[in-house]
Design an enzyme around this catalytic site. Structure first.
Site, PDB file in Angstrom:
ATOM      1  N   ASP A   7       0.820  -1.220   0.000  1.00  0.00           N
ATOM      2  CA  ASP A   7       0.000   0.000   0.000  1.00  0.00           C
ATOM      3  C   ASP A   7       0.850   1.264   0.000  1.00  0.00           C
ATOM      4  OD1 ASP A   7       1.001  -0.225   2.528  1.00  0.00           O
ATOM      5  OD2 ASP A   7      -0.887   0.218   3.562  1.00  0.00           O
ATOM      6  N   HIS A  44      22.091   6.613 -20.094  1.00  0.00           N
ATOM      7  CA  HIS A  44      21.005   6.631 -19.123  1.00  0.00           C
ATOM      8  C   HIS A  44      21.446   6.023 -17.786  1.00  0.00           C
ATOM      9  CE1 HIS A  44      17.789   6.870 -22.549  1.00  0.00           C
ATOM     10  NE2 HIS A  44      18.386   8.029 -22.322  1.00  0.00           N
ATOM     11  N   ASP A  47      23.542  15.066 -15.077  1.00  0.00           N
ATOM     12  CA  ASP A  47      22.368  15.444 -15.874  1.00  0.00           C
ATOM     13  C   ASP A  47      21.191  15.454 -14.910  1.00  0.00           C
ATOM     14  OD1 ASP A  47      20.166  15.602 -17.574  1.00  0.00           O
ATOM     15  OD2 ASP A  47      21.075  14.356 -19.118  1.00  0.00           O
ATOM     16  N   ASP A  83      16.215  20.843 -17.594  1.00  0.00           N
ATOM     17  CA  ASP A  83      17.026  19.683 -17.982  1.00  0.00           C
ATOM     18  C   ASP A  83      18.443  20.201 -18.272  1.00  0.00           C
ATOM     19  OD1 ASP A  83      18.054  17.334 -18.947  1.00  0.00           O
ATOM     20  OD2 ASP A  83      16.691  17.152 -20.646  1.00  0.00           O
ATOM     21  N   HIS A  91      23.773  10.746 -30.018  1.00  0.00           N
ATOM     22  CA  HIS A  91      22.376  11.153 -29.830  1.00  0.00           C
ATOM     23  C   HIS A  91      22.124  12.497 -30.506  1.00  0.00           C
ATOM     24  CE1 HIS A  91      23.678  14.103 -26.817  1.00  0.00           C
ATOM     25  NE2 HIS A  91      24.306  13.137 -26.160  1.00  0.00           N
ATOM     26  N   HIS A 137      15.969  18.286 -27.700  1.00  0.00           N
ATOM     27  CA  HIS A 137      14.574  17.838 -27.743  1.00  0.00           C
ATOM     28  C   HIS A 137      13.704  18.961 -27.190  1.00  0.00           C
ATOM     29  CE1 HIS A 137      14.905  17.203 -23.369  1.00  0.00           C
ATOM     30  NE2 HIS A 137      16.031  16.556 -23.612  1.00  0.00           N
ATOM     31  N   HIS A 157      11.110  15.241 -22.182  1.00  0.00           N
ATOM     32  CA  HIS A 157      11.092  15.105 -23.642  1.00  0.00           C
ATOM     33  C   HIS A 157       9.672  15.471 -24.061  1.00  0.00           C
ATOM     34  CE1 HIS A 157      15.027  13.056 -24.534  1.00  0.00           C
ATOM     35  NE2 HIS A 157      15.001  13.054 -23.209  1.00  0.00           N
ATOM     36  N   GLU A 173      22.266  20.068 -26.373  1.00  0.00           N
ATOM     37  CA  GLU A 173      23.084  19.196 -25.535  1.00  0.00           C
ATOM     38  C   GLU A 173      24.014  18.282 -26.334  1.00  0.00           C
ATOM     39  OE1 GLU A 173      20.809  15.916 -23.757  1.00  0.00           O
ATOM     40  OE2 GLU A 173      18.996  16.908 -24.459  1.00  0.00           O
ATOM     41  N   TYR A 203      31.274  10.760 -26.265  1.00  0.00           N
ATOM     42  CA  TYR A 203      31.435   9.663 -25.316  1.00  0.00           C
ATOM     43  C   TYR A 203      32.423   8.656 -25.897  1.00  0.00           C
ATOM     44  CZ  TYR A 203      26.990  11.888 -24.373  1.00  0.00           C
ATOM     45  OH  TYR A 203      26.012  12.813 -24.173  1.00  0.00           O
ATOM     46  N   ARG A 246      29.094  15.895 -21.769  1.00  0.00           N
ATOM     47  CA  ARG A 246      27.874  16.496 -22.339  1.00  0.00           C
ATOM     48  C   ARG A 246      27.652  17.834 -21.655  1.00  0.00           C
ATOM     49  NH1 ARG A 246      24.758  12.537 -21.773  1.00  0.00           N
ATOM     50  NH2 ARG A 246      23.510  13.001 -19.911  1.00  0.00           N
ATOM     51  N   GLU A 260      24.571  20.748 -21.498  1.00  0.00           N
ATOM     52  CA  GLU A 260      23.166  20.925 -21.893  1.00  0.00           C
ATOM     53  C   GLU A 260      22.560  22.166 -21.255  1.00  0.00           C
ATOM     54  OE1 GLU A 260      19.021  18.286 -21.827  1.00  0.00           O
ATOM     55  OE2 GLU A 260      20.652  17.819 -20.434  1.00  0.00           O
TER      56      GLU A 260
END
Length: 435
Positions: free
Chosen positions: A37, A240, A257, A268, A347, A351, A358, A381, A385, A403, A405
């Site tokens: 619960d 990710h 990130d 972001d 990538h 976005h 996103h 961004e 890598y 990265r 961004e």
């Protein structure tokens, strides 16, 4: 804070798009349970939130485009003092009208009785199938019943039209109040990134940095707009990565990130910096390539430019930089034509951003890259890598993930960067970490 008047205006605009003879139906997000619960924190469906501002489950919006303004109805939970003692205040029927500006409100447990009556006389249902399978089954069942009746005696809709295209096109263009909310979420997120840079030192754990981010979000009445990525060393090459539990080592870089959510609107931000506060020679060189690509790409965020031009510009600058550093072999034209950069630039450069990280909105129209227009908000961004397994490159580059961004609003002039409160040049980062 977005006012009731703006939500009402959105509902009216959507009804105008649907036109006379249509009915618009949106269901709230369901409550998700972690185990037994114990529930997850409730997050409203973004389309529902966009049209109502209501953050309660067990609710349904019904919009009837009739007359000049149309009618907006809300089915929701009735107030229950016992339940409120356990879970807190509920909006209730009166609150739906007085606080949220709906024309009428009804108990959600009367939905099955009232909704078929409301559909009578309509020609089309604007609704997104697939979000709520249980309600999909109900609606399709009613539609089949309608078809079985004699059309001369019973006019009812026999067509379901996807709602997402028209609604998501509305959401793509942000109002001043939406941009103000996003600016606030960006300021809070930038503050969290600054705090992370200041406290970071070798021997800490990624989890400690993760905790610092959440501390800043929560104390500013925000929450994380997604699970933060706190990747030290080669973990930054996992796009990710959310393990966030490894030791931060001297000589490695840390990629963070992380964004905040305020009033439903997300920021972001990504920054990459040395764990010990000082960039090594190779780290500095590769970082400067990514930064140059980002700055040039932000310059392309202008009214009238194609969406794809932002990405193409970043890729070109990053590819040229990797050639100069010896990471990619050959000339620039060949590297771009053959897409040699794909091994390390994996990538898109951005976005849409809004109620979803996103966010919704088309990137192409009629097969062509969409033209940028004022009110659109996007991330920029670029990232490079180079995993430890990249034996084709010099060892000094392996295990680096970088990265950078920022969040950018398209205006009629130059881009409006919402995330300027957190530094990103090498000198600025080193100065902040030394302070």
């Amino acid at each position: 804070m977005i006012k009731q008047k703006e939500y009402a205006k959105r509902r009216t605009q959507l009804m105008e798009i649907a036109g006379q003879g249509g009915v618009i139906i949106l269901r709230s997000a369901t409550q998700k349970f972690r185990n037994n619960d114990a529930s997850y924190p409730y997050r409203q469906d973004s389309d529902f939130l966009y049209l109502s501002g209501l953050n309660e489950p067990e609710s349904m919006i019904v919009l009837l485009p009739e007359g000049d303004q149309g009618r907006s109805l809300l089915f929701c939970r009735e107030r229950d003092s016992h339940r409120e003692m356990w879970d807190g205040g509920m909006v209730g029927l009166e609150g739906a009208v007085e606080q949220f500006g709906f024309d009428e409100a009804y108990p959600i447990n009367e939905m099955k009785k009232r909704l078929p009556r409301l559909l009578h006389g309509c020609e089309r249902v604007h609704y997104d199938l697939g979000k709520d399978p249980e309600f999909d089954h109900l609606l399709i069942g009613w539609m089949n019943e309608f078809r079985a009746k004699t059309r001369k005696k019973y006019q009812a809709p026999d067509e379901i039209i996807a709602l997402n295209h028209s609604l998501h096109e509305m959401r793509l263009f942000k109002s001043r109040t939406e941009i103000a909310a996003m600016r606030k979420s960006a300021r809070v997120a930038a503050s969290a990134h600054r705090r992370a840079m200041r406290v970071c030192e070798p021997g800490m754990n990624e989890a400690e940095i993760h905790a610092e981010l959440l501390y800043t979000f929560i104390r500013n009445q925000c929450e994380a707009s997604y699970i933060p990525i706190v990747g030290g060393g080669a973990n930054a090459c996992v796009l990710h990565y959310i393990g966030n539990r490894d030791e931060l080592k001297d000589g490695d870089m840390l990629l963070i990130d992380a964004g905040a959510e305020y009033d439903g609107y997300a920021s972001d931000i990504t920054r990459t910096f040395p764990v010990n506060g000082t960039f090594s020679g190779p780290q500095r060189d590769l970082y400067q390539v990514v930064l140059a690509a980002q700055l040039k790409a932000i310059d392309e965020v202008r009214e009238g430019n194609p969406w794809g031009q932002v990405h193409e510009t970043a890729v070109q600058v990053a590819t040229a930089g990797m050639i100069d550093l010896g990471i990619i072999k050959g000339g620039l034209d060949e590297a771009l034509d053959e897409e040699y950069f794909n091994d390390y630039y994996v990538h898109n450069t951005g976005h849409w951003l809004g109620l979803d990280v996103h966010d919704v909105g088309e990137y192409e129209i009629d097969g062509h890259s969409r033209v940028l227009e004022p009110g659109m908000v996007l991330t920029v961004e670029p990232g490079i890598y180079i995993p430890p397994s990249a034996t084709a490159v010099d060892e000094k580059w392996r295990g680096m993930g970088i990265r950078i961004e920022d969040n950018v609003v398209v205006t009629r002039k130059e881009a409006d960067v919402l995330t300027t409160d957190i530094c990103k040049t090498v000198d600025e980062i080193e100065a902040l970490m030394a302070s």
